[in-house]
Motif scaffolding. Structure first.
Motif, short mmCIF file in Angstrom:
data_model
loop_
_atom_site.label_atom_id
_atom_site.label_comp_id
_atom_site.label_asym_id
_atom_site.label_seq_id
_atom_site.Cartn_x
_atom_site.Cartn_y
_atom_site.Cartn_z
N ASP A 5 36.80 -13.41 -28.17
CA ASP A 5 37.10 -12.08 -27.68
C ASP A 5 36.87 -12.00 -26.18
OD1 ASP A 5 34.75 -10.50 -26.81
OD2 ASP A 5 34.08 -10.61 -28.88
N GLY A 6 37.71 -11.21 -25.51
CA GLY A 6 37.61 -11.12 -24.05
C GLY A 6 38.65 -10.22 -23.45
N ARG A 7 39.15 -10.63 -22.29
CA ARG A 7 40.15 -9.82 -21.58
C ARG A 7 41.46 -10.60 -21.39
NH1 ARG A 7 36.02 -7.58 -22.20
NH2 ARG A 7 35.04 -5.87 -21.06
N ASP A 8 41.33 -11.93 -21.34
CA ASP A 8 42.49 -12.77 -20.98
C ASP A 8 42.68 -13.92 -21.97
OD1 ASP A 8 40.12 -14.09 -20.39
OD2 ASP A 8 40.89 -15.08 -18.62
N ILE A 9 42.21 -13.74 -23.19
CA ILE A 9 42.28 -14.85 -24.16
C ILE A 9 43.73 -15.13 -24.56
CG2 ILE A 9 41.39 -15.80 -26.34
CD1 ILE A 9 39.25 -15.14 -24.17
N GLY A 10 44.44 -14.08 -24.95
CA GLY A 10 45.82 -14.26 -25.39
C GLY A 10 46.79 -14.55 -24.25
N THR A 11 46.41 -14.16 -23.02
CA THR A 11 47.33 -14.35 -21.89
C THR A 11 47.07 -15.65 -21.13
OG1 THR A 11 45.78 -13.03 -20.60
CG2 THR A 11 47.75 -11.89 -21.43
N VAL A 12 45.79 -16.04 -21.00
CA VAL A 12 45.46 -17.19 -20.14
C VAL A 12 44.68 -18.31 -20.85
CG1 VAL A 12 44.19 -17.87 -18.05
CG2 VAL A 12 45.45 -15.73 -18.07
N VAL A 13 43.63 -17.93 -21.55
CA VAL A 13 42.73 -18.97 -22.10
C VAL A 13 43.42 -19.74 -23.24
CG1 VAL A 13 40.44 -19.46 -23.07
CG2 VAL A 13 40.73 -17.57 -21.46
N PHE A 14 43.95 -19.00 -24.21
CA PHE A 14 44.70 -19.63 -25.29
C PHE A 14 46.04 -18.91 -25.49
CE2 PHE A 14 40.48 -21.29 -26.54
CZ PHE A 14 40.81 -22.64 -26.69
N PRO A 15 46.98 -19.13 -24.56
CA PRO A 15 48.28 -18.46 -24.70
C PRO A 15 49.01 -18.90 -25.98
CG PRO A 15 48.28 -19.97 -22.82
CD PRO A 15 46.89 -19.92 -23.32
#
Ligand code: DC
Length: 220
Positions: A125-135
């Motif tokens: 969980d976070g702010r940029d997981i779906g966009t940057v960390v694990f696209p």
């Protein structure tokens, strides 16, 4: 399976992510806790929060690790020391978004987050997981709620450890962090195009969990 759960503070991400991870037997990775641990180190080392060079330098020589304890809670270690409670203090919350907006700091955290999720069985969980960390995450969710509701929830949660905290203080913190987190240049808070948006304003945690589990089993 990698499950990405993003959203603003107080939307209920971590409560939901923790339950989903436990139910599905996945590792729970609270990426905000990692930024919080680094912020604690910066404050303990008396680093000026605007001193980007020093923030980058400490991020590169700091060891942050997470452990899912059997009772379902998350333990956070900073250079081997358990800082799980300390990173939730208001002082940390106040400065964490300033630390998290530094590009090079994010690069270090990104490496760590990808390493933790590399076996492919985690809820992050976070702010940029779906966009940057694990696209390429298998399932992506964006958990949101009305600002007033998020303030209410966060206030209630904080009152458990700080009986003096006021709703006005919580409101100021959330609005400040919302602004910094969503307008920063690198990896701002944003819904991934392929994430399922869930407005949790009128939902209980259990309802959100069920909604997510249903979508994982039966994506529509
Ligand atoms: O989820 P949290 O409130 O514990 O996160 C603390 C801060 O960390 C949040 O205000 C912004 C930052 N953060 C981030 O920039 N990227 C993430 N993936 C997670 C958190």
């Amino acid at each position: 399976m990698i499950i990405a759960i993003d959203g603003p503070a107080g939307a209920g991400k971590s409560s939901v992510a923790k339950i989903i991870a436990k139910k599905l037997g996945l590792l729970y990775i609270d990426t905000g806790a990692m930024y919080r641990a680094l912020t604690l180190k910066a404050l303990e080392d008396k680093i000026d929060i605007n001193d980007t060079a020093r923030l980058i330098e400490i991020s590169r020589r700091t060891q942050i690790s997470l452990r899912n304890s059997p009772d379902g809670s998350l333990e956070v270690f900073l250079d081997g020391r358990d800082v799980s409670a300390k990173i939730r203090q208001p002082q940390i919350t106040r400065f964490v978004s300033d630390v998290a907006r530094v590009k090079e700091v994010r690069e270090v955290m990104l490496g760590l987050q990808r390493e933790l999720g590399q076996n492919g069985n985690a809820v992050l969980d976070g702010r940029d997981i779906g966009t940057v960390v694990f696209p390429g995450a298998d399932k992506k969710f964006y958990i949101d709620a009305d600002f007033k509701e998020r303030v209410k929830r966060r206030h209630k949660e904080l009152l458990a450890t700080d009986s003096k905290i006021t709703a006005v203080e919580v409101e100021a913190d959330l609005s400040n962090r919302d602004k910094i987190d969503s307008t920063r240049e690198f990896a701002p808070l944003k819904k991934a195009q392929d994430a399922l948006y869930i407005d949790t304003t009128d939902m209980t945690i259990e309802e959100v969990v069920q909604r997510i589990l249903l979508h994982i089993k039966n994506p529509k």
